[in-house]
Design a protein around this motif. Structure first.
Motif, PDB file in Angstrom:
ATOM      1  N   PHE A  67      15.413  17.674 -35.243  1.00  0.00           N
ATOM      2  CA  PHE A  67      14.525  17.805 -34.090  1.00  0.00           C
ATOM      3  C   PHE A  67      13.424  16.768 -34.205  1.00  0.00           C
ATOM      4  CE2 PHE A  67      10.674  20.396 -32.520  1.00  0.00           C
ATOM      5  CZ  PHE A  67      10.748  19.853 -31.249  1.00  0.00           C
ATOM      6  N   TYR A  68      13.317  15.900 -33.201  1.00  0.00           N
ATOM      7  CA  TYR A  68      12.297  14.850 -33.152  1.00  0.00           C
ATOM      8  C   TYR A  68      11.185  15.326 -32.221  1.00  0.00           C
ATOM      9  CZ  TYR A  68      15.926  12.093 -35.369  1.00  0.00           C
ATOM     10  OH  TYR A  68      16.881  11.642 -36.239  1.00  0.00           O
ATOM     11  N   HIS A  69       9.991  15.436 -32.780  1.00  0.00           N
ATOM     12  CA  HIS A  69       8.891  16.107 -32.080  1.00  0.00           C
ATOM     13  C   HIS A  69       7.606  15.309 -32.243  1.00  0.00           C
ATOM     14  CE1 HIS A  69       6.106  19.149 -30.718  1.00  0.00           C
ATOM     15  NE2 HIS A  69       5.571  19.283 -31.918  1.00  0.00           N
ATOM     16  N   ALA A  70       6.805  15.297 -31.195  1.00  0.00           N
ATOM     17  CA  ALA A  70       5.442  14.774 -31.251  1.00  0.00           C
ATOM     18  C   ALA A  70       4.516  15.871 -30.738  1.00  0.00           C
ATOM     19  CB  ALA A  70       5.287  13.517 -30.403  1.00  0.00           C
ATOM     20  N   PRO A  71       3.465  16.191 -31.478  1.00  0.00           N
ATOM     21  CA  PRO A  71       2.582  17.285 -31.062  1.00  0.00           C
ATOM     22  C   PRO A  71       1.926  17.016 -29.708  1.00  0.00           C
ATOM     23  CG  PRO A  71       2.035  16.531 -33.287  1.00  0.00           C
ATOM     24  CD  PRO A  71       3.056  15.604 -32.748  1.00  0.00           C
ATOM     25  N   GLN A  72       1.724  18.111 -28.976  1.00  0.00           N
ATOM     26  CA  GLN A  72       0.991  18.093 -27.711  1.00  0.00           C
ATOM     27  C   GLN A  72       1.634  17.134 -26.698  1.00  0.00           C
ATOM     28  OE1 GLN A  72      -3.044  17.389 -29.076  1.00  0.00           O
ATOM     29  NE2 GLN A  72      -3.272  19.530 -29.682  1.00  0.00           N
ATOM     30  N   THR A  73       2.939  17.216 -26.627  1.00  0.00           N
ATOM     31  CA  THR A  73       3.725  16.460 -25.654  1.00  0.00           C
ATOM     32  C   THR A  73       4.730  17.427 -25.017  1.00  0.00           C
ATOM     33  OG1 THR A  73       5.501  15.874 -27.189  1.00  0.00           O
ATOM     34  CG2 THR A  73       3.565  14.403 -27.136  1.00  0.00           C
ATOM     35  N   ARG A  74       5.646  16.877 -24.222  1.00  0.00           N
ATOM     36  CA  ARG A  74       6.680  17.716 -23.626  1.00  0.00           C
ATOM     37  C   ARG A  74       7.512  18.448 -24.666  1.00  0.00           C
ATOM     38  NH1 ARG A  74       6.090  13.350 -20.332  1.00  0.00           N
ATOM     39  NH2 ARG A  74       6.106  13.691 -18.043  1.00  0.00           N
ATOM     40  N   SER A  75       7.624  17.890 -25.858  1.00  0.00           N
ATOM     41  CA  SER A  75       8.475  18.537 -26.858  1.00  0.00           C
ATOM     42  C   SER A  75       7.826  19.776 -27.465  1.00  0.00           C
ATOM     43  CB  SER A  75       8.887  17.550 -27.957  1.00  0.00           C
ATOM     44  OG  SER A  75       7.800  17.171 -28.760  1.00  0.00           O
ATOM     45  N   THR A  76       6.559  20.044 -27.123  1.00  0.00           N
ATOM     46  CA  THR A  76       5.939  21.286 -27.580  1.00  0.00           C
ATOM     47  C   THR A  76       6.719  22.491 -27.058  1.00  0.00           C
ATOM     48  OG1 THR A  76       3.757  20.264 -27.727  1.00  0.00           O
ATOM     49  CG2 THR A  76       3.822  22.671 -27.531  1.00  0.00           C
TER      50      THR A  76
ATOM     51  N   ASP B  15       1.615  23.481 -33.563  1.00  0.00           N
ATOM     52  CA  ASP B  15       1.413  22.202 -32.891  1.00  0.00           C
ATOM     53  C   ASP B  15      -0.006  21.694 -33.098  1.00  0.00           C
ATOM     54  OD1 ASP B  15       3.215  20.515 -31.483  1.00  0.00           O
ATOM     55  OD2 ASP B  15       1.985  20.737 -29.686  1.00  0.00           O
ATOM     56  N   ALA B  16      -0.978  22.604 -33.035  1.00  0.00           N
ATOM     57  CA  ALA B  16      -2.365  22.207 -33.282  1.00  0.00           C
ATOM     58  C   ALA B  16      -2.528  21.693 -34.710  1.00  0.00           C
ATOM     59  CB  ALA B  16      -3.298  23.378 -33.022  1.00  0.00           C
ATOM     60  N   ASP B  17      -1.858  22.337 -35.660  1.00  0.00           N
ATOM     61  CA  ASP B  17      -1.936  21.898 -37.057  1.00  0.00           C
ATOM     62  C   ASP B  17      -1.285  20.530 -37.231  1.00  0.00           C
ATOM     63  OD1 ASP B  17      -3.186  24.282 -37.652  1.00  0.00           O
ATOM     64  OD2 ASP B  17      -1.395  25.230 -38.503  1.00  0.00           O
ATOM     65  N   PHE B  18      -0.142  20.318 -36.577  1.00  0.00           N
ATOM     66  CA  PHE B  18       0.509  18.998 -36.651  1.00  0.00           C
ATOM     67  C   PHE B  18      -0.417  17.912 -36.105  1.00  0.00           C
ATOM     68  CE2 PHE B  18       4.867  21.204 -36.028  1.00  0.00           C
ATOM     69  CZ  PHE B  18       4.990  21.412 -37.395  1.00  0.00           C
ATOM     70  N   ALA B  19      -1.025  18.180 -34.957  1.00  0.00           N
ATOM     71  CA  ALA B  19      -1.901  17.189 -34.327  1.00  0.00           C
ATOM     72  C   ALA B  19      -3.107  16.890 -35.211  1.00  0.00           C
ATOM     73  CB  ALA B  19      -2.352  17.686 -32.959  1.00  0.00           C
ATOM     74  N   ALA B  20      -3.677  17.921 -35.799  1.00  0.00           N
ATOM     75  CA  ALA B  20      -4.845  17.728 -36.662  1.00  0.00           C
ATOM     76  C   ALA B  20      -4.472  16.916 -37.903  1.00  0.00           C
ATOM     77  CB  ALA B  20      -5.429  19.084 -37.059  1.00  0.00           C
ATOM     78  N   ALA B  21      -3.311  17.195 -38.480  1.00  0.00           N
ATOM     79  CA  ALA B  21      -2.877  16.444 -39.658  1.00  0.00           C
ATOM     80  C   ALA B  21      -2.650  14.974 -39.319  1.00  0.00           C
ATOM     81  CB  ALA B  21      -1.601  17.064 -40.225  1.00  0.00           C
ATOM     82  N   GLN B  22      -2.079  14.706 -38.177  1.00  0.00           N
ATOM     83  CA  GLN B  22      -1.884  13.312 -37.770  1.00  0.00           C
ATOM     84  C   GLN B  22      -3.216  12.610 -37.547  1.00  0.00           C
ATOM     85  OE1 GLN B  22       0.758  13.417 -34.382  1.00  0.00           O
ATOM     86  NE2 GLN B  22       2.587  13.380 -35.666  1.00  0.00           N
TER      87      GLN B  22
END
Length: 222
Positions: A9-18, A205-212
């Motif tokens: 699964f290829y995912h980017a936080p806070q995008t359509r893939s959420t 998702d919030a945790d992924f975004a914060a880590a990035q």
């Protein structure tokens, strides 16, 4: 999944893939056991680098790779994932009277809803009715709203993967003022957001975004 092809699964936080991350939570899938997550940092432009363009030349998320099969486009990803795990009951089976309506509303998102919302956001006039994929914004929204009023879910009493897509999409589009928070729309969003799997996905998702954000080099001083 032990004897099945690997699921990536290829995912980017806070995008359509959420929404797909949310569907994964609803399906009860476990990272590292049922699938492998590949996180992309959109702000760093990783979706446009050769490594990801080799997966999806469009440079878009979400994307799935299941063995040799590549699945992109939101509607296709939802259909594929929910069908891959039929024991969860999130996809009406072929032969079920709800299968056709289920596919209708999953495809309606990409064929009518999103084009109408993008035209409205960019203040573009829609194409003539004979060529516009959605006719006009009010007709599109009225069609969707009337369906939501049959609730509690988009297919009535049965919650499906289509509700994950629509709950996620309507939350974002109402938040940014692209869709009016009509009573039927807002109550539907509230029901979707109250689900435990949705809350878990939002936190992840919030945790992924914060880590990035923490991992990016600081911006140069002006």
């Amino acid at each position: 999944m032990a004897d099945s092809p690997q699921l990536d699964f290829y995912h980017a936080p806070q995008t359509r893939s959420t929404g797909v991350l949310t569907l994964i939570e609803e399906l009860g899938l476990r990272e590292g056991t049922d699938f492998t997550m590949h996180l992309l940092d959109m702000k760093a432009g990783e979706q446009r680098q050769p490594a990801y363009l080799a997966v999806n030349p469009m440079g878009k998320v979400p994307a799935l790779r299941h063995g040799e099969a590549l699945i992109t486009e939101q509607g296709a990803v939802y259909i594929y994932l929910a069908d891959l795990f039929p024991q969860t009951g999130l996809a009406p089976a072929i032969g079920d009277a709800l299968r056709g309506p289920y596919l209708r509303w999953l495809v309606f998102y990409g064929s009518s809803f999103e084009p109408a919302v993008v035209d409205r956001a960019l203040k573009r006039e829609p194409a003539p009715p004979s060529t516009s994929p959605y006719g006009d914004f009010d007709t599109m929204l009225g069609t969707l709203t009337r369906q939501l009023e049959t609730g509690p879910w988009i297919l009535g009493e049965r919650f499906t993967a289509a509700d994950v897509l629509w709950g996620t999409a309507l939350r974002w589009t109402t938040h940014f003022g692209l869709v009016p928070p009509l009573p039927a729309v807002q109550s539907y969003i509230d029901r979707v957001l109250a689900r435990p799997a949705v809350r878990r996905a939002q936190q992840k998702d919030a945790d992924f975004a914060a880590a990035q954000e923490r991992a990016r080099p600081p911006s140069p001083a002006p």
